[in-house]
Design a protein around this motif. Structure first.
Motif, PDB file in Angstrom:
ATOM      1  N   PHE A  71       0.823  -1.195   0.000  1.00 17.21           N
ATOM      2  CA  PHE A  71       0.000   0.000   0.000  1.00 17.21           C
ATOM      3  C   PHE A  71       0.864   1.255   0.000  1.00 17.21           C
ATOM      4  O   PHE A  71       1.927   1.296   0.628  1.00 17.21           O
ATOM      5  CB  PHE A  71      -0.918   0.014   1.228  1.00 17.21           C
ATOM      6  CG  PHE A  71      -2.046  -0.986   1.142  1.00 17.21           C
ATOM      7  CD1 PHE A  71      -3.231  -0.651   0.499  1.00 17.21           C
ATOM      8  CD2 PHE A  71      -1.910  -2.255   1.681  1.00 17.21           C
ATOM      9  CE1 PHE A  71      -4.269  -1.570   0.407  1.00 17.21           C
ATOM     10  CE2 PHE A  71      -2.939  -3.180   1.597  1.00 17.21           C
ATOM     11  CZ  PHE A  71      -4.124  -2.831   0.955  1.00 17.21           C
ATOM     12  N   THR A  72       0.373   2.263  -0.721  1.00 20.90           N
ATOM     13  CA  THR A  72       0.989   3.581  -0.625  1.00 20.90           C
ATOM     14  C   THR A  72       0.656   4.162   0.733  1.00 20.90           C
ATOM     15  O   THR A  72      -0.150   3.613   1.492  1.00 20.90           O
ATOM     16  CB  THR A  72       0.466   4.506  -1.733  1.00 20.90           C
ATOM     17  OG1 THR A  72      -0.927   4.808  -1.466  1.00 20.90           O
ATOM     18  CG2 THR A  72       0.596   3.869  -3.109  1.00 20.90           C
TER      19      THR A  72
ATOM     20  N   ASP B  27      -1.108   6.531   1.190  1.00 18.83           N
ATOM     21  CA  ASP B  27      -2.512   6.959   1.120  1.00 18.83           C
ATOM     22  C   ASP B  27      -3.441   5.761   0.982  1.00 18.83           C
ATOM     23  O   ASP B  27      -4.591   5.896   0.533  1.00 18.83           O
ATOM     24  CB  ASP B  27      -2.715   7.909  -0.065  1.00 18.83           C
ATOM     25  CG  ASP B  27      -1.969   9.225   0.120  1.00 18.83           C
ATOM     26  OD1 ASP B  27      -1.976   9.741   1.253  1.00 18.83           O
ATOM     27  OD2 ASP B  27      -1.368   9.714  -0.853  1.00 18.83           O
ATOM     28  N   SER B  28      -2.942   4.563   1.313  1.00 16.11           N
ATOM     29  CA  SER B  28      -3.736   3.331   1.363  1.00 16.11           C
ATOM     30  C   SER B  28      -4.233   2.850   0.008  1.00 16.11           C
ATOM     31  O   SER B  28      -5.291   2.239  -0.098  1.00 16.11           O
ATOM     32  CB  SER B  28      -4.935   3.511   2.323  1.00 16.11           C
ATOM     33  OG  SER B  28      -4.488   3.822   3.614  1.00 16.11           O
TER      34      SER B  28
ATOM     35  N   GLN C 237      -3.468   0.239  -2.989  1.00 15.78           N
ATOM     36  CA  GLN C 237      -2.667  -0.969  -3.210  1.00 15.78           C
ATOM     37  C   GLN C 237      -1.993  -0.943  -4.573  1.00 15.78           C
ATOM     38  O   GLN C 237      -2.626  -0.649  -5.582  1.00 15.78           O
ATOM     39  CB  GLN C 237      -3.547  -2.225  -3.098  1.00 15.78           C
ATOM     40  CG  GLN C 237      -2.739  -3.516  -3.227  1.00 15.78           C
ATOM     41  CD  GLN C 237      -3.551  -4.757  -2.939  1.00 15.78           C
ATOM     42  OE1 GLN C 237      -3.675  -5.182  -1.797  1.00 15.78           O
ATOM     43  NE2 GLN C 237      -4.106  -5.362  -3.971  1.00 15.78           N
TER      44      GLN C 237
ATOM     45  N   GLU D 261       1.926   6.841   9.176  1.00 19.39           N
ATOM     46  CA  GLU D 261       1.436   8.221   9.230  1.00 19.39           C
ATOM     47  C   GLU D 261       2.580   9.207   9.430  1.00 19.39           C
ATOM     48  O   GLU D 261       2.631  10.268   8.795  1.00 19.39           O
ATOM     49  CB  GLU D 261       0.419   8.360  10.365  1.00 19.39           C
ATOM     50  CG  GLU D 261      -0.180   9.757  10.508  1.00 19.39           C
ATOM     51  CD  GLU D 261      -0.882  10.256   9.251  1.00 19.39           C
ATOM     52  OE1 GLU D 261      -0.958  11.491   9.061  1.00 19.39           O
ATOM     53  OE2 GLU D 261      -1.347   9.422   8.444  1.00 19.39           O
TER      54      GLU D 261
ATOM     55  N   ARG E 237       4.350   9.444   6.163  1.00 16.17           N
ATOM     56  CA  ARG E 237       3.599  10.244   5.183  1.00 16.17           C
ATOM     57  C   ARG E 237       3.823  11.736   5.397  1.00 16.17           C
ATOM     58  O   ARG E 237       4.043  12.492   4.448  1.00 16.17           O
ATOM     59  CB  ARG E 237       2.109   9.914   5.291  1.00 16.17           C
ATOM     60  CG  ARG E 237       1.251  10.565   4.202  1.00 16.17           C
ATOM     61  CD  ARG E 237      -0.216  10.233   4.386  1.00 16.17           C
ATOM     62  NE  ARG E 237      -0.722  10.804   5.624  1.00 16.17           N
ATOM     63  CZ  ARG E 237      -1.086  12.076   5.758  1.00 16.17           C
ATOM     64  NH1 ARG E 237      -0.986  12.922   4.731  1.00 16.17           N
ATOM     65  NH2 ARG E 237      -1.546  12.515   6.897  1.00 16.17           N
TER      66      ARG E 237
END
Length: 470
Positions: free
Chosen positions: A341-342, A344-345, A347, A400, A403
């Motif tokens: 996953f990135t 930002d969720s 895939q 998080e 990110r």
């Protein structure tokens, strides 16, 4: 990933039907320290390549309870990674095990970044044990055996005389003479055979006297396979130094013939059946694929032939595993696929990146070298994003936080996230961070490992693009 699917198909065809006879294994316990953690149990697919094969997993609930079920068709040694520990136990089909986990100790930041850090092996306690239960038997045997093994290893290294071996072997037998457990008795037998093996003065003697030669092959008994791997390590080199020197090289490098190689190994007079001959050849091929004695292409051709012609299911599985492990990162082969996953969720699969070159790298925000490389990757992305996908797989425990860091730095290339327990680190043999790979637009490996940004990767890329008129 076509190659990965073929590997899976070969394994499925080899073992799919044995699944029908498998029985459920249940592992449960209570470990409040681990609440919220995912516990994964795995075994080795075989005892030559030691490829890991997940059996099952479970999540520890808020009160510390966990329960995991999976199927097995024979007794296996299984493992689970627990921070600084690598726990193991022996499980039998159809049984339930209530286990006790060690106090939770996570790896430190330094340990996570240290490619040489090795987790401590710990035999997990079984709460609901009996004195004839397999884990109890093996644990008590090893408690007495291991100090003796270490003592003899020291004496042999010091070239001291060993005079009490027979009496020592007999003393190990006495407490277990009434035990009827076949797996344990074989385990004990081959651990004791290892002591004998250590005292032999030459490889030819150790092989000729090996108990492995006249015994059924115990593919999943670590005591048998540990002895087998020691005795037949670099077996082709042994043949080269013996009367078979020209023949073995001719079989592999010139003829590339599994039939001729089987005949040569069989004619040594050591082996009583084709199963063991094939297994010795598989071990020999695996060892030599990491040396320069024989042509790697020739070895892979012979391996392919054995894979296609063997009638021995477990040997076919080992052959498939060897090919997969050796070729998965080789130039011209498709590397292991992944789904991550990135931040930002979203895939992403490796196959999604075809169409451009892929500069794949494994990094962590905790590493100064990685942080330095990020600035160089930023310039590479700005200058070559039309032809090059830069993909950074971040090894981090807090997506998080990662990110926010990336947003603050205004990094625009693709970041994917995984943790330090991820299968992908094993699949790509990541021992240190950062690590780089370069794939072509069709997803084939070009460079493994690839040059880093500080090793003139940009110049290499320029030449690569120029050769294509870009």
């Amino acid at each position: 990933n076509c190659r990965g699917k073929i590997h899976f198909l070969l394994i499925f065809l080899s073992f799919g039907f044995s699944f029908l006879s498998a029985q459920t294994v249940v592992i449960k316990g209570n470990a409040p320290d681990y609440h919220g953690d995912k516990i994964v149990f795995y075994t080795f697919s075989d005892q030559i390549t030691h490829l890991q094969e997940e059996l099952g997993n479970c999540t520890v609930n808020e009160t510390g309870d966990f329960l995991c079920t999976f199927f097995l068709d024979e007794t296996r040694k299984i493992y689970t990674n627990l921070g600084v520990y690598n726990g193991y136990l022996y499980v039998e089909p159809g049984l339930t095990y209530e286990i006790k986990l060690p106090p939770k100790v996570e790896k430190t930041g330094a340990q996570l970044l240290n490619p040489y850090f090795t987790a401590s092996e710990i035999h997990l306690g079984v709460v609901n044990y009996e004195k004839k239960e397999l884990n109890y038997l093996i644990r008590t045997f090893n408690d007495a055996y291991d100090p003796v093994l270490n003592r003899y290893a020291f004496l042999i290294q010091a070239e001291s005389e060993i005079s009490d071996l027979d009496s020592m072997l007999n003393s190990f037998q006495k407490p277990y003479r009434d035990i009827q457990h076949s797996y344990f008795n074989s385990y004990k037998k081959f651990r004791l055979e290892l002591l004998k093996h250590m005292t032999y003065t030459s490889k030819s003697v150790s092989m000729s006297k090996s108990a492995c030669l006249g015994y059924e092959i115990l593919y999943n008994n670590p005591a048998y396979m540990d002895l087998f791997n020691q005795i037949f390590y670099k077996f082709f080199n042994y043949l080269i130094r013996s009367r078979e020197s020209d023949v073995i090289s001719h079989n592999i490098n010139t003829q590339q013939s599994i039939t001729s190689l089987m005949e040569t190994v069989g004619n040594t007079g050591m082996f009583s059946n084709d199963s063991l001959v094939e297994l010795v050849i598989l071990k020999g091929i695996y060892d030599e694929l990491y040396s320069n004695t024989f042509s790697k292409d020739a070895l892979l051709t012979v391996l392919d032939s054995l894979l296609q012609t063997t009638n021995i299911t477990k040997n076919r599985k080992i052959a498939a595993n060897i090919k997969y492990k050796v070729t998965k990162l080789m130039k011209g082969y498709t590397p292991p696929d992944f789904k991550l996953f990135t931040l930002d969720s979203v895939q992403i699969e490796l196959n999604d990146l075809k169409g451009r070159y892929v500069y794949l790298n494994f990094c962590t925000p905790l590493n100064y070298t990685c942080l330095n490389h990020f600035e160089m990757l930023k310039r590479l992305f700005q200058n070559y994003h039309e032809y090059l996908n830069i993909v950074t797989i971040l090894v981090c425990e807090d997506p998080e936080k990662a990110r926010k860091f990336i947003e603050e730095k205004d990094y625009e290339w693709l970041f994917l996230c995984t943790d330090n327990r991820s299968k992908i680190l094993r699949e790509y043999d990541v021992k240190a961070l950062p690590t780089y790979f370069l794939l072509d637009s069709e997803g084939k490996m070009i460079m493994s490992p690839a040059l880093s940004p500080t090793e003139n990767f940009e110049e290499y890329l320029k030449r690569l693009l120029a050769s294509e008129g870009k």
